[in-house]
Design a protein around this motif. Structure first.
Motif, short mmCIF file in Angstrom:
data_model
loop_
_atom_site.label_atom_id
_atom_site.label_comp_id
_atom_site.label_asym_id
_atom_site.label_seq_id
_atom_site.Cartn_x
_atom_site.Cartn_y
_atom_site.Cartn_z
N ALA A 112 81.48 -36.02 108.80
CA ALA A 112 81.75 -34.84 109.62
C ALA A 112 81.04 -34.97 110.94
O ALA A 112 79.89 -34.61 111.08
CB ALA A 112 81.29 -33.59 108.88
N GLU A 157 92.55 -30.95 104.54
CA GLU A 157 92.61 -30.83 106.00
C GLU A 157 91.37 -31.45 106.65
O GLU A 157 91.34 -31.70 107.85
CB GLU A 157 92.73 -29.34 106.37
CG GLU A 157 92.96 -29.03 107.84
CD GLU A 157 94.39 -29.32 108.31
OE1 GLU A 157 95.20 -29.79 107.51
OE2 GLU A 157 94.67 -29.08 109.50
N GLY A 158 90.34 -31.67 105.82
CA GLY A 158 89.12 -32.30 106.34
C GLY A 158 88.30 -31.38 107.22
O GLY A 158 87.71 -31.82 108.21
N ILE A 159 88.25 -30.11 106.89
CA ILE A 159 87.49 -29.19 107.74
C ILE A 159 86.21 -28.71 107.08
O ILE A 159 85.53 -27.83 107.61
CB ILE A 159 88.34 -27.96 108.16
CG1 ILE A 159 88.90 -27.26 106.93
CG2 ILE A 159 89.45 -28.38 109.11
CD1 ILE A 159 89.55 -25.93 107.24
N ASN A 160 85.87 -29.25 105.92
CA ASN A 160 84.59 -28.88 105.31
C ASN A 160 83.47 -29.56 106.08
O ASN A 160 83.61 -30.68 106.54
CB ASN A 160 84.55 -29.32 103.85
CG ASN A 160 85.52 -28.51 103.00
OD1 ASN A 160 85.76 -27.34 103.30
ND2 ASN A 160 86.06 -29.12 101.97
N ALA A 161 82.37 -28.85 106.22
CA ALA A 161 81.25 -29.44 106.94
C ALA A 161 79.95 -28.92 106.35
O ALA A 161 79.95 -27.92 105.67
CB ALA A 161 81.31 -29.10 108.42
N ARG A 163 86.90 -21.03 106.46
CA ARG A 163 87.02 -22.23 107.31
C ARG A 163 88.45 -22.41 107.80
O ARG A 163 88.69 -22.74 108.95
CB ARG A 163 86.60 -23.49 106.52
CG ARG A 163 85.12 -23.64 106.32
CD ARG A 163 84.79 -25.03 105.76
NE ARG A 163 83.38 -25.13 105.54
CZ ARG A 163 82.79 -25.00 104.34
NH1 ARG A 163 83.53 -24.80 103.27
NH2 ARG A 163 81.48 -25.09 104.23
N ALA A 202 81.58 -33.69 114.22
CA ALA A 202 81.26 -32.46 114.94
C ALA A 202 81.50 -31.28 114.04
O ALA A 202 82.50 -31.21 113.36
CB ALA A 202 82.13 -32.36 116.19
N LYS A 203 80.54 -30.39 113.99
CA LYS A 203 80.76 -29.18 113.19
C LYS A 203 80.16 -28.01 113.96
O LYS A 203 79.27 -28.17 114.79
CB LYS A 203 80.11 -29.32 111.82
CG LYS A 203 78.61 -29.53 111.84
CD LYS A 203 78.07 -29.60 110.42
CE LYS A 203 76.55 -29.73 110.41
NZ LYS A 203 76.00 -29.77 109.04
N ARG A 204 80.72 -26.85 113.68
CA ARG A 204 80.13 -25.69 114.33
C ARG A 204 79.82 -24.64 113.28
O ARG A 204 80.53 -24.52 112.26
CB ARG A 204 81.04 -25.15 115.43
CG ARG A 204 82.24 -24.39 114.96
CD ARG A 204 83.16 -24.01 116.12
NE ARG A 204 84.53 -23.87 115.65
CZ ARG A 204 85.06 -22.71 115.25
NH1 ARG A 204 84.35 -21.60 115.30
NH2 ARG A 204 86.30 -22.66 114.80
N GLN A 205 78.76 -23.88 113.53
CA GLN A 205 78.38 -22.84 112.57
C GLN A 205 79.26 -21.62 112.81
O GLN A 205 79.58 -21.26 113.95
CB GLN A 205 76.91 -22.47 112.72
CG GLN A 205 76.48 -21.49 111.65
CD GLN A 205 74.98 -21.40 111.46
OE1 GLN A 205 74.21 -21.90 112.28
NE2 GLN A 205 74.56 -20.76 110.40
N GLY A 227 93.97 -35.67 106.94
CA GLY A 227 92.74 -35.96 107.66
C GLY A 227 91.50 -35.82 106.81
O GLY A 227 90.40 -36.14 107.26
#
Lengths: 302, 462
Positions: free
Chosen positions: A9, A298-302, A55, A11-14, A150
């Motif tokens: 991961a 979708e690959g959006i877990n961070a 998310r 780049a991730k944002r809180q 992704g």
């Protein structure tokens, strides 16, 4: 393997999950209210589903908010258990809150909250457009907002979908969750008792909060056995359970390893997970909610 | 001249007796609570055509659906012949409809084939019920002596009626053959049977023809008057029952309006509770309890349900509680409701099996104070085993809703007797105190959002 741990991961944002009250203070109101539900807010396992769904909402840039501390139980378990008084107290409190904020549209990951708000709140003055997250996810996929690519690949994984009674028979939603799973390109297998003939996980009607009545088996075990047999290609062997006499012993055609029981309800999640543990298959078979599968694909877990 | 008079009297007596029974049953159904089921004409018509006339829900299980279809279509078509029999009987004519020519040929031919198929289907039904072990849903504690006997009586009567029809037709054919004439109509089965009749004695054949005729029509009239005592009443009640189906989503449980008024008044002191309904003379009505303790506390549609049940057991066979060995059987709740309404109110029945039969002698009601539907027949253990999953509702071919009665009785247990299982009382107080069914602090409700991250990734398509 778990949807919460993604491989890399960068780049991730809180996230600061917006509450309706915050938005109201800025003179704004959300397009859609995410009704989290008690299990989504408090149950450790289902909190992961809530987080996955939040998310997804953030990922596609939905104008959403939650009620936060102003949310209270819809009253579903009270009503199913016969406590109509408590149900209506809860319902009116929630309706007062939501009408006060001018809420028009609601999405929720809980079929029980969904059914109660959609079908039972209107008689008490709460009229909203209510959609279950399976339908919402189906729409995001159909609109191309979520590509389910992704991230984790589910291609070829054996998945069976367990219908929630309050989504299925109660509200005739059978295809939306299946469409979502189909987008994963997985190997979908149907249990013999599915859709309108689906077997309850055993938790509805307030059973979640009590011990079952005396019997010869727990309902979630009956259902888990069916799910496991379906995943391993041995469903014919289950005919024995239903009194169909057969001498055949069907060899297992598939390894259970890596296969998935998909659910769309917090109570089904608990019951099926307990069932898999009871059958000592938790290292092979996982129970996931649709939102978890989509967020991880979708690959959006961070 | 004697025969038409006798026949007219028989007809009058049969329909009179049937009407008398039906009026009592109607009164029984109307002891239930009011529920407005008016309107939605188009939707109700559609449902009735599909589910009742079209047997839509039967076709979830193909084998019994096909067998049942034969008997059902047979019932409908053979009733056309009954019209002819009635006209012949009243006016002394013989095969009055034969002027229809080729239409009559076709009608009789279809009739004969169906009658033969009915015998085959009934034999299959008998086998499914009586071989060892029988089809599982024809077993169970609620299928005691009378329901089992009733099911077989129906099958025997149906076979007897069909055989009478064949005797009548084949004797008639042979009589015509002896006179060198052709009987109007086409009779594929009876033509064959006529050759097997071992006599050419005209008097015997005439007697046989008349006996067949009288047995067929008397049998039908007797059967008609047996229906109100039997589960077979479904052949009539299925239609109104499907007509008055609930049209809302199955997950939507009924609202209790009296509670709505109380809750509104509690939340808003200025809310004016509407004046309670009164008797026509202005006196106050007896207070009605919350939920259902006895049959009159159920909506009238639940009592209509009870009279529409043919005890097929599809509901029980898909009930998750019943499948896993719990006491709950949705079919039993429906059967208990019918038994109880007849025990407490009118018993229109000629046979009255549940009061005078050997069944009642085995289980005399000793606790009269508790001889209500709840506890007297349905135990709390059964009610608390329900997961409200709607499988029973979904499975019923005539749209009976056992779930609604279960919830009404739960309401009585909780709201009138505070008799919920302890763990449910804990759940209730959690909701009251924490706004959640579990004992979590409401201030932790947003904790799930702590330390929540999302991977930065452009949405597939904005």
């Amino acid at each position: 393997m778990t949807p919460t741990s993604s491989p890399a991961a960068p780049a991730k944002r809180q996230l600061t999950v917006p509450t309706v009250a915050d938005l109201a203070a800025q003179g704004k109101s959300p397009e859609i209210l995410f009704w989290v539900g008690c299990a989504g807010a408090f149950d450790d396992r289902y909190k992961r589903v809530t987080r996955a769904f939040a998310r997804i909402l953030e990922h596609v840039g939905t104008n959403y908010a939650v009620l936060g501390l102003e949310e209270s139980c819809t009253g579903d378990p009270a009503k199913r258990a016969g406590n109509e008084f408590l149900f209506q107290m809860q319902a009116m409190q929630n309706i007062t809150t939501m009408n006060g904020y001018g809420i028009k549209k609601i999405v929720t990951a809980c079929p029980h909250c969904f059914n109660t708000i959609k079908n039972e709140y209107p008689a008490l003055g709460g009229d909203y457009e209510v959609i279950h997250h399976s339908t919402y996810l189906q729409q995001l996929i159909n609109e191309g907002k979520v590509a389910v690519q992704g991230g984790e690949s589910y291609k070829g994984r054996r998945i069976t979908f367990h219908d929630s009674c309050y989504l299925g028979r109660a509200n005739n939603i059978y295809e939306a969750p299946r469409d979502v799973l189909a987008a994963l390109d997985a190997d979908l297998v149907e249990m013999k008792r599915s859709k309108a003939n689906g077997l309850c996980c055993g938790a509805g009607g307030a059973q979640m909060w009590k011990e079952p009545e005396p019997g010869k088996k727990d309902i979630n075990i009956e259902r888990t056995e069916e799910a496991l047999a379906t995943l391993s290609g041995q469903a014919a062997a289950l005919d024995n359970l239903r009194g169909v006499e057969t001498e055949r012993t069907v060899p297992s055609q598939h390894s259970l390893q890596g296969s998935i029981i998909a659910v769309s309800c917090p109570f089904c999640m608990t019951m099926m997970s307990d069932g898999v543990k009871n059958k000592e298959q938790e290292s092979a078979v996982q129970v996931f909610d649709l939102a978890e599968l989509v967020a991880s694909a979708e690959g959006i877990n961070a | 001249m004697l025969q038409p008079i006798l026949f007219a009297l028989l007809l009058l007596a049969a329909f009179g007796l049937f009407t008398w029974q039906v009026r009592k049953i109607r009164a029984n159904i109307l002891v239930g609570r009011d529920r407005d089921m008016s309107g939605h004409f188009g939707e109700r018509l559609n449902k009735t055509l599909l589910v009742a006339f079209g047997q839509q829900k039967m076709f979830k299980r193909l084998t019994p659906a096909l067998l049942h279809l034969v008997v059902y279509v047979g019932f409908l078509v053979i009733n056309i012949e009954v019209i002819e029999i009635i006209i012949d009987g009243l006016f002394g004519t013989h095969r009055f409809l034969s002027f229809l020519g080729p239409v009559y040929d076709a009608l009789m031919a279809v009739n004969e084939i169906l009658a033969a198929l009915v015998i085959v289907a009934v034999a299959a039904f008998w086998w499914r019920r009586n071989h060892h072990p029988p089809v599982q849903r024809f077993t169970g504690p609620e299928l005691r002596m009378w329901p089992k006997l009733d099911a077989n009586i129906i099958l025997y009567i149906e076979v007897a009626l069909m055989l009478a029809l064949f005797f009548m037709n084949s004797a008639d054919i042979k009589l015509h053959q002896l006179e060198g004439k052709e009987l109007p109509g086409a009779f594929p089965v009876s033509h064959f049977l006529a050759n097997l009749l071992p006599t050419t004695n005209v008097a015997t054949l005439e007697g046989l023809e008349r006996a067949g005729w009288w047995i067929h029509i008397t049998g039908i009239l007797l059967f008609l008057n047996y229906l109100p005592s039997s589960k077979h009443f479904h052949i009539i009640m299925a239609f109104p029952n499907v007509w008055y189906s609930r049209l809302v989503p199955q997950g939507q449980f009924s609202n209790v309006d009296s509670i709505t008024h109380e809750v509104k008044a509690m939340m808003d002191p200025s809310y004016e509770v509407p004046a309670p309904a009164t008797n026509p003379d202005g006196s106050a009505l007896a207070p009605t309890p919350f939920g259902a303790k006895d049959v009159e506390d159920l909506p009238w549609t639940a009592l209509l349900n009870a009279y529409s049940c043919t005890e097929c057991g599809r509901c029980t066979s898909v009930c998750p509680a019943n499948l896993t060995g719990k006491l709950l059987s949705p079919r039993k709740i429906i059967m208990d409701t019918r038994d109880r309404v007849e025990e407490k109110y009118n018993s229109p029945l000629i046979f009255h099996p549940n009061v005078y039969g050997p069944e009642a002698k085995h289980e005399p009601i000793t606790d009269l104070a508790n001889a209500t539907l709840l506890r007297g027949k349905v135990t709390p253990e059964e009610l608390w085993a329900c997961t409200t999953c709607n499988a029973c509702v979904e499975s019923c071919p005539v749209n009976i809703n056992p779930l609604e009665s279960i919830v009404e009785m739960r309401r009585f247990l909780v709201l009138e007797e505070s008799a919920a299982p302890n763990s449910l009382n804990v759940m209730f107080s959690n909701i009251e105190n924490n706004g959640a069914p579990w004992a979590f602090s409401p201030s932790d409700r947003l904790n799930w959002a702590d330390d929540l991250y999302v991977a930065e990734k452009a949405p597939a398509r904005a």
